[in-house]
Design a protein around this motif. Structure first.
Motif, PDB file in Angstrom:
ATOM      1  N   THR A 224     -13.396   1.793  -2.657  1.00  0.00           N
ATOM      2  CA  THR A 224     -12.348   2.428  -1.868  1.00  0.00           C
ATOM      3  C   THR A 224     -11.715   1.448  -0.883  1.00  0.00           C
ATOM      4  OG1 THR A 224     -14.034   3.234  -0.372  1.00  0.00           O
ATOM      5  CG2 THR A 224     -13.238   4.766  -2.019  1.00  0.00           C
TER       6      THR A 224
ATOM      7  N   HIS B 208      -0.234  -1.000   8.934  1.00  0.00           N
ATOM      8  CA  HIS B 208      -0.458  -0.170   7.742  1.00  0.00           C
ATOM      9  C   HIS B 208      -0.724  -1.073   6.541  1.00  0.00           C
ATOM     10  CE1 HIS B 208       2.530   2.417  10.095  1.00  0.00           C
ATOM     11  NE2 HIS B 208       1.361   3.031  10.205  1.00  0.00           N
TER      12      HIS B 208
ATOM     13  N   ASN C  39      -0.661  -2.100   2.737  1.00  0.00           N
ATOM     14  CA  ASN C  39       0.259  -1.803   1.636  1.00  0.00           C
ATOM     15  C   ASN C  39      -0.153  -2.511   0.356  1.00  0.00           C
ATOM     16  OD1 ASN C  39       2.891  -0.320   2.652  1.00  0.00           O
ATOM     17  ND2 ASN C  39       2.220  -1.685   4.282  1.00  0.00           N
TER      18      ASN C  39
ATOM     19  N   VAL D 182       4.704   3.381   4.825  1.00  0.00           N
ATOM     20  CA  VAL D 182       4.585   4.386   5.886  1.00  0.00           C
ATOM     21  C   VAL D 182       5.763   4.313   6.845  1.00  0.00           C
ATOM     22  CG1 VAL D 182       3.138   5.289   7.743  1.00  0.00           C
ATOM     23  CG2 VAL D 182       2.076   4.259   5.732  1.00  0.00           C
TER      24      VAL D 182
ATOM     25  N   ARG E 140      -8.365   2.189   1.291  1.00  0.00           N
ATOM     26  CA  ARG E 140      -7.131   2.425   0.543  1.00  0.00           C
ATOM     27  C   ARG E 140      -6.499   3.736   0.987  1.00  0.00           C
ATOM     28  NH1 ARG E 140      -8.451   2.258  -5.119  1.00  0.00           N
ATOM     29  NH2 ARG E 140      -9.525   4.170  -4.612  1.00  0.00           N
ATOM     30  N   PRO E 141      -5.215   3.719   1.316  1.00  0.00           N
ATOM     31  CA  PRO E 141      -4.548   4.976   1.685  1.00  0.00           C
ATOM     32  C   PRO E 141      -4.262   5.812   0.439  1.00  0.00           C
ATOM     33  CG  PRO E 141      -2.971   3.173   1.657  1.00  0.00           C
ATOM     34  CD  PRO E 141      -4.320   2.564   1.372  1.00  0.00           C
ATOM     35  N   ALA E 142      -3.902   7.067   0.653  1.00  0.00           N
ATOM     36  CA  ALA E 142      -3.492   7.909  -0.471  1.00  0.00           C
ATOM     37  C   ALA E 142      -2.248   7.307  -1.102  1.00  0.00           C
ATOM     38  CB  ALA E 142      -3.214   9.318   0.014  1.00  0.00           C
TER      39      ALA E 142
ATOM     40  N   ASP F 237      -5.981  10.383  -3.165  1.00  0.00           N
ATOM     41  CA  ASP F 237      -6.890   9.488  -2.469  1.00  0.00           C
ATOM     42  C   ASP F 237      -8.255   9.542  -3.147  1.00  0.00           C
ATOM     43  OD1 ASP F 237      -7.630  12.040  -1.852  1.00  0.00           O
ATOM     44  OD2 ASP F 237      -7.651  11.760   0.321  1.00  0.00           O
TER      45      ASP F 237
ATOM     46  N   TRP G  15      -4.306  -0.361  -6.521  1.00  0.00           N
ATOM     47  CA  TRP G  15      -3.093   0.309  -6.010  1.00  0.00           C
ATOM     48  C   TRP G  15      -2.357   1.056  -7.119  1.00  0.00           C
ATOM     49  CZ3 TRP G  15      -2.056   0.511  -0.852  1.00  0.00           C
ATOM     50  CH2 TRP G  15      -2.775  -0.371  -0.024  1.00  0.00           C
TER      51      TRP G  15
ATOM     52  N   THR H  45       2.663  11.648   0.908  1.00  0.00           N
ATOM     53  CA  THR H  45       1.295  12.166   1.021  1.00  0.00           C
ATOM     54  C   THR H  45       1.302  13.208   2.120  1.00  0.00           C
ATOM     55  OG1 THR H  45       0.725  10.317   2.474  1.00  0.00           O
ATOM     56  CG2 THR H  45       0.207  10.094   0.129  1.00  0.00           C
TER      57      THR H  45
END
Ligand SMILES: [Zn+2]
Length: 368
Positions: free
Chosen positions: A217, A228, A230, A239, A253-255, A271, A315, A368
């Protein structure tokens, strides 16, 4: 030496990776305009690839781009390395390393014997790719590659060939008689007609393979000015829209988006990995917590108990048909037709793509 028995794992990064019949290509960083296209084009035809790569790599004495290419010949592999990079080749009983820091470097090597693995990166590559990661054909973004003997990594090297010869499923009465199968083009048709999304094809070696327990993750990415994380290939921050810095960072890792139903309601936030169907809770991978279930409404006749899965790898978002009775379809943004995935196949999906499980439709949204 059989290139088609090697799986090709793509690591994230700036650049691109291509695989065609008997050729593999990694273009590093930001090549001059038009160069990546020429390199990819050269690799499309294995018979002429070596000559064309030599020409491109040695153009006016200086390499036009940093790239690695591998061309399979009758009983050897030819390696071409232009620019600075680290290449590591493990053979049955030996190991060979090519480490060039010269941006003008040009190396041509002929490999004989049985390569067990090949890894290529701009700097040292932390090997150990997700064992399901396997580019079969096409062009995808990436910054480093690992080629590994598929039979050594997993116990099912022939699963894909077996899958390809299986007849296509026809609608089964127990999956609901009200469902009228979608008229759709096949994956092959989509690929040959150049529909978006189908240059980027990923196929798993086997869907029956147990999923590794450890789920990655933490990912590598590029932070924006406000921090943020990316996708390394993102032009601006997803974002805040701010500038993305030219540095690599690791973090959670972001959604990567969400799945919406026909009414625009959020069905799932991306996510996590998901199993979709009428009874996804029956699957051991849901019971173990590796996948979250998306249970479709019971009135959706034509959806299998376990129909499809959504996995997140670095990603990218991957959609796999789980040999469903009535098929899994995608409709890339800007395309009017539904494309039916071959049973058991995996494709990469991007925001804007419509996903359909038999009659049940979802939309992959970037928000998201
Ligand atoms: Zn930002």
């Amino acid at each position: 030496v059989k290139l088609d028995e090697m799986r090709l794992a793509v690591h994230p990064g700036q650049g691109l990776v291509a695989r065609f019949e008997r050729t593999v290509l990694l273009v590093l960083g930001n090549p001059p305009p038009g160069t990546a296209e020429k390199l990819v084009d050269a690799c499309r035809t294995a018979d002429t690839a070596a000559d064309r790569l030599r020409e491109l790599g040695q153009a006016s004495g200086t390499p036009a781009a940093a790239f690695f290419a591998l061309v399979e010949q009758e009983s050897t592999w030819q390696l071409f390395m232009a620019g600075a990079m680290k290449v590591s080749v493990a053979m049955e009983k030996s190991r060979r390393e090519f480490d060039s820091t010269d941006p003008q470097g040009w190396v041509e090597e002929t490999l004989r014997g049985e390569p067990v693995s090949v890894s290529v990166a701009e700097k040292a590559l932390k090997a150990g790719s997700q064992p399901l990661s396997d580019l079969i054909a096409g062009v995808v973004p990436g910054g480093a590659i690992e080629l590994l003997d598929r039979s050594a990594a997993v116990a099912a090297p022939k699963a894909q060939a077996a899958a390809a010869t299986k007849p296509r499923p026809t609608p089964k009465p127990d999956e609901g008689t009200a469902f009228i199968p979608k008229a759709a083009v096949s994956e092959d048709d989509a690929r040959t007609s150049g529909m978006p999304g189908f240059e980027q094809q990923a196929t798993m070696a086997s869907v029956a393979m147990p999923r590794p327990v450890a789920v990655e993750t933490e990912v590598e990415g590029r932070p924006c000015v406000t921090g943020h994380l990316n996708d390394p290939l993102a032009p601006i921050c997803r974002v805040c829209g701010g500038e993305v810095l030219d540095q690599v960072a690791r973090g959670p890792r972001p959604a990567l988006g969400s799945l919406l139903d026909r009414d625009g309601a959020v069905v799932a936030v991306l996510d996590h990995d998901y199993l979709i169907g009428r009874k996804p809770g029956d699957a051991p991978e849901v019971a173990s917590g590796a996948f979250f279930p998306i249970e479709v409404p019971v009135d959706q006749a034509g959806v299998s108990r376990i129909h499809a899965e959504i996995r997140i790898a670095e990603w990218t978002v991957l959609l796999t048909d789980r040999r469903s009775a009535n098929g899994t379809f995608i409709r890339p943004a800007g395309v009017n037709e539904w494309i039916r995935l071959e049973a058991g196949h995996t494709v990469q999906v991007v925001p804007g793509t419509g996903i359909s499980l038999g009659p049940y439709e979802l939309q992959f949204d970037a928000r998201t």
